[in-house]
Design a protein around this motif. Structure first.
Motif, PDB file in Angstrom:
ATOM      1  N   PRO A 244       0.816  -1.220   0.000  1.00 29.05           N
ATOM      2  CA  PRO A 244       0.000   0.000   0.000  1.00 29.05           C
ATOM      3  C   PRO A 244       0.852   1.274   0.000  1.00 29.05           C
ATOM      4  N   ILE A 245       0.351   2.269  -0.711  1.00 27.47           N
ATOM      5  CA  ILE A 245       1.017   3.580  -0.709  1.00 27.47           C
ATOM      6  C   ILE A 245       0.913   4.180   0.683  1.00 27.47           C
ATOM      7  N   GLU A 246       1.931   4.896   1.084  1.00 27.16           N
ATOM      8  CA  GLU A 246       1.888   5.555   2.394  1.00 27.16           C
ATOM      9  C   GLU A 246       2.094   7.055   2.221  1.00 27.16           C
ATOM     10  N   ILE A 247       1.211   7.823   2.832  1.00 23.49           N
ATOM     11  CA  ILE A 247       1.424   9.278   2.869  1.00 23.49           C
ATOM     12  C   ILE A 247       1.316   9.701   4.321  1.00 23.49           C
ATOM     13  N   GLU A 248       2.324  10.401   4.794  1.00 20.20           N
ATOM     14  CA  GLU A 248       2.281  10.894   6.178  1.00 20.20           C
ATOM     15  C   GLU A 248       2.379  12.405   6.147  1.00 20.20           C
ATOM     16  N   LEU A 249       1.552  13.040   6.998  1.00 20.56           N
ATOM     17  CA  LEU A 249       1.501  14.499   7.035  1.00 20.56           C
ATOM     18  C   LEU A 249       1.801  14.937   8.458  1.00 20.56           C
ATOM     19  N   HIS A 250       2.924  15.595   8.604  1.00 22.20           N
ATOM     20  CA  HIS A 250       3.409  15.932   9.935  1.00 22.20           C
ATOM     21  C   HIS A 250       3.098  17.401  10.239  1.00 22.20           C
ATOM     22  N   GLY A 251       2.240  17.622  11.251  1.00 21.55           N
ATOM     23  CA  GLY A 251       1.883  18.978  11.648  1.00 21.55           C
ATOM     24  C   GLY A 251       2.466  19.322  13.013  1.00 21.55           C
ATOM     25  N   THR A 252       2.423  20.602  13.365  1.00 24.18           N
ATOM     26  CA  THR A 252       2.979  21.013  14.663  1.00 24.18           C
ATOM     27  C   THR A 252       2.153  20.473  15.831  1.00 24.18           C
ATOM     28  N   GLU A 253       0.871  20.071  15.543  1.00 24.73           N
ATOM     29  CA  GLU A 253       0.027  19.575  16.646  1.00 24.73           C
ATOM     30  C   GLU A 253      -0.528  18.176  16.405  1.00 24.73           C
ATOM     31  N   GLY A 254       0.072  17.451  15.479  1.00 25.38           N
ATOM     32  CA  GLY A 254      -0.410  16.084  15.237  1.00 25.38           C
ATOM     33  C   GLY A 254       0.088  15.580  13.894  1.00 25.38           C
ATOM     34  N   LEU A 256      -0.943  12.967  10.515  1.00 29.88           N
ATOM     35  CA  LEU A 256      -1.936  12.150   9.806  1.00 29.88           C
ATOM     36  C   LEU A 256      -1.200  11.091   9.018  1.00 29.88           C
ATOM     37  N   SER A 257      -1.747   9.870   9.037  1.00 30.24           N
ATOM     38  CA  SER A 257      -1.086   8.795   8.310  1.00 30.24           C
ATOM     39  C   SER A 257      -2.108   8.080   7.423  1.00 30.24           C
ATOM     40  N   LEU A 258      -1.821   8.044   6.136  1.00 28.58           N
ATOM     41  CA  LEU A 258      -2.737   7.451   5.160  1.00 28.58           C
ATOM     42  C   LEU A 258      -2.116   6.168   4.623  1.00 28.58           C
ATOM     43  N   ARG A 259      -2.734   5.050   4.904  1.00 27.80           N
ATOM     44  CA  ARG A 259      -2.195   3.761   4.457  1.00 27.80           C
ATOM     45  C   ARG A 259      -3.319   2.739   4.460  1.00 27.80           C
ATOM     46  N   ASN A 260      -3.286   1.809   3.512  1.00 29.05           N
ATOM     47  CA  ASN A 260      -4.284   0.744   3.497  1.00 29.05           C
ATOM     48  C   ASN A 260      -5.719   1.256   3.490  1.00 29.05           C
ATOM     49  N   HIS A 264      -5.393   7.737   9.693  1.00 28.92           N
ATOM     50  CA  HIS A 264      -5.303   7.813  11.156  1.00 28.92           C
ATOM     51  C   HIS A 264      -4.723   9.156  11.582  1.00 28.92           C
ATOM     52  N   LEU A 265      -5.226   9.629  12.700  1.00 26.89           N
ATOM     53  CA  LEU A 265      -4.666  10.841  13.309  1.00 26.89           C
ATOM     54  C   LEU A 265      -3.910  10.430  14.568  1.00 26.89           C
ATOM     55  N   TYR A 266      -2.682  10.883  14.691  1.00 24.84           N
ATOM     56  CA  TYR A 266      -1.890  10.675  15.906  1.00 24.84           C
ATOM     57  C   TYR A 266      -1.790  12.030  16.594  1.00 24.84           C
ATOM     58  N   LYS A 267      -2.374  12.106  17.777  1.00 24.27           N
ATOM     59  CA  LYS A 267      -2.378  13.406  18.480  1.00 24.27           C
ATOM     60  C   LYS A 267      -2.400  13.162  19.978  1.00 24.27           C
ATOM     61  N   ASN A 268      -1.644  13.897  20.740  1.00 26.74           N
ATOM     62  CA  ASN A 268      -1.590  13.779  22.206  1.00 26.74           C
ATOM     63  C   ASN A 268      -1.404  12.323  22.659  1.00 26.74           C
ATOM     64  N   GLY A 269      -0.558  11.607  21.965  1.00 25.11           N
ATOM     65  CA  GLY A 269      -0.251  10.228  22.358  1.00 25.11           C
ATOM     66  C   GLY A 269      -1.342   9.218  22.020  1.00 25.11           C
ATOM     67  N   GLU A 270      -2.376   9.646  21.288  1.00 27.19           N
ATOM     68  CA  GLU A 270      -3.459   8.714  20.938  1.00 27.19           C
ATOM     69  C   GLU A 270      -3.567   8.541  19.430  1.00 27.19           C
ATOM     70  N   LYS A 271      -4.135   7.396  19.018  1.00 30.89           N
ATOM     71  CA  LYS A 271      -4.328   7.117  17.587  1.00 30.89           C
ATOM     72  C   LYS A 271      -5.826   6.989  17.301  1.00 30.89           C
ATOM     73  N   HIS A 272      -6.318   7.758  16.327  1.00 30.29           N
ATOM     74  CA  HIS A 272      -7.748   7.698  15.988  1.00 30.29           C
ATOM     75  C   HIS A 272      -7.912   7.410  14.498  1.00 30.29           C
ATOM     76  N   LEU A 273      -8.856   6.529  14.158  1.00 25.20           N
ATOM     77  CA  LEU A 273      -9.221   6.331  12.749  1.00 25.20           C
ATOM     78  C   LEU A 273     -10.186   7.456  12.377  1.00 25.20           C
ATOM     79  N   VAL A 274      -9.793   8.291  11.392  1.00 26.82           N
ATOM     80  CA  VAL A 274     -10.662   9.443  11.075  1.00 26.82           C
ATOM     81  C   VAL A 274     -11.369   9.313   9.724  1.00 26.82           C
ATOM     82  N   ALA A 275     -10.906   8.413   8.854  1.00 27.97           N
ATOM     83  CA  ALA A 275     -11.619   8.173   7.583  1.00 27.97           C
ATOM     84  C   ALA A 275     -11.171   6.841   6.996  1.00 27.97           C
ATOM     85  N   GLU A 276     -12.069   6.280   6.184  1.00 26.78           N
ATOM     86  CA  GLU A 276     -11.776   4.976   5.582  1.00 26.78           C
ATOM     87  C   GLU A 276     -12.401   4.946   4.184  1.00 26.78           C
TER      88      GLU A 276
END
Ligand SMILES: NC(=O)c1ccc[n+]([C@@H]2O[C@H](COP(=O)([O-])OP(=O)(O)OC[C@H]3O[C@@H](n4cnc5c(N)ncnc54)[C@H](O)[C@@H]3O)[C@@H](O)[C@H]2O)c1
Length: 343
Positions: A244-254, A256-260, A264-276
């Motif tokens: 699978p293609i991987e795209i990662e977007l690194h922001g100052t406050e979190g 985003l990781s796009l794969r498969n 997913h959003l990684y923020k404040n030490g937590e991982k959330h599925l935000v779209a599929e």
């Protein structure tokens, strides 16, 4: 309301995704398919119950066909778009819109002379729910300021893939290798999500396919955006499977990781599925699942007489990025992007 008539030009691997998109639409009718290869056009015309034509000119002269879908080898895109526009048709062309910036300039010039024809470039992955969600989260600063991103494509292409369509693997007919055929989607998404590019510096090579193709099978680049964000890009057809293609977007406050097909959003030490994304019903998963959505959106614009968004100018940014990677490989200097998106 009178239906719009459509024709598909080139009955190869990708054509059925266009046909499936068309037959879903009440206001559009598939009125022809074109391929110089008799068995291909006949098989397709039987499956979709529409006339088969041997050559493009027959479709261009047919007043019942208003829209042409160009699904042919890359070297035919430029002449077929231009012929289509001059014949008064609307055009929807598979990626890459053309093979290089010189061809792109010719298409844009023709479009200026014939403003009534709309031209759309297929970049179906822009329509994926994951992409749309990532775009809105970046625009709404949900990960703060975007400071970095990464785009990785590691796929496998066999000797048979190049033999089954002999236009592939050659500069004259494909216009490049992994960059223009496979990784163009990743490059487009990186600039779509990251904003306007300032410059690009990259390198290309041919690794495992060295004795099979004359174009590159591997490329890497660093993308410098006007907003200060930096992108890292790597693509190869020299891997051992289509991962699978991987795209990662690194922001100052979190991040985003796009794969498969998941975002997913990684923020404040937590991982959330935000779209599929929906799984592909047909074709290959790594093509992405949104051809039908893009085709429908283009016809909606034609019917509602709205300008369509992924024009040759917009779809041409990736063409300049590819050209920039080749140029910087040659000169060993960063390539400064010339065509601003807003021009
Ligand atoms: N959007 C995507 O994810 C995606 C995926 C695969 C392919 N594509 C693109 O679709 C296009 C076609 O690729 P493909 O893999 O289907 O190629 P293909 O070789 O399988 O099919 C091309 C077809 O065009 C026909 N053709 C050649 N000359 C023609 C002419 N003068 N008039 C009409 N037909 C002609 C060939 O006979 C062949 O059947 C390319 O631009 C490719 O990059 C896009």
């Amino acid at each position: 309301m009178k239906k719009l008539g459509a024709a598909i030009v080139g009955c190869g691997t990708i054509a059925s995704l266009h046909a499936d998109g068309i037959i879903e639409l009440d206001q559009v009718e598939l009125r022809g398919v074109v391929d110089p290869k008799k068995e291909r056009r006949e098989k397709f015309s039987k499956e979709y119950q529409c006339p088969a034509y041997e050559c493009y000119e027959e479709v261009l002269q047919n007043p019942d066909i208003q829209v042409v879908h160009i699904c042919t080898p890359h070297y035919l895109h430029k002449p077929m778009i231009i012929q289509g526009i001059i014949a008064g048709k609307h055009v929807i062309v598979e990626k890459p819109v053309v093979m290089n910036p010189t061809e792109l300039a010719e298409v844009k010039k023709t479009m200026e002379l014939y403003p009534d024809s709309q031209v759309a470039v297929i970049f179906q992955n822009r329509y994926n729910d994951t992409t749309q969600k990532a775009k809105s989260m970046i625009d709404n600063k949900e990960i703060g300021e975007l400071v970095g991103m990464k785009g990785l494509l590691t796929w496998y292409r066999s000797e048979a893939y190049y033999q089954e369509s002999d236009w592939r693997g050659k500069w004259e007919t494909e216009g490049g290798g992994v960059l223009i055929n496979q990784a163009i989607h990743t490059l487009d998404l990186m600039q779509f999500l990251g904003g306007e590019l300032e410059s690009i510096k990259g390198h290309v090579d041919t690794r495992s396919l060295q004795h099979i193709i004359e174009v590159e099978d591997t490329a890497e680049a660093t993308l410098y955006f006007k907003n200060g964000c930096r992108g890292i890009f790597y693509a190869t057809n020299s891997y051992t499977e289509n991962s699978p293609i991987e795209i990662e977007l690194h922001g100052t406050e979190g991040t985003l990781s796009l794969r498969n097909q998941q975002l997913h959003l990684y923020k404040n030490g937590e991982k959330h599925l935000v779209a599929e994304d929906e799984m592909m019903k047909k074709g290959k998963a790594y093509w992405g699942c949104s051809h039908e959505v893009q085709v429908a959106d283009f016809y909606r614009c034609l019917i509602e007489k709205e300008p369509y968004c992924i024009t040759p100018k917009e779809g041409g940014v990736a063409i300049e990025m590819i050209h920039g990677i080749y140029e910087s490989h040659r000169t060993r200097e960063a390539y400064i992007m010339k065509e601003a998106k807003s021009q």
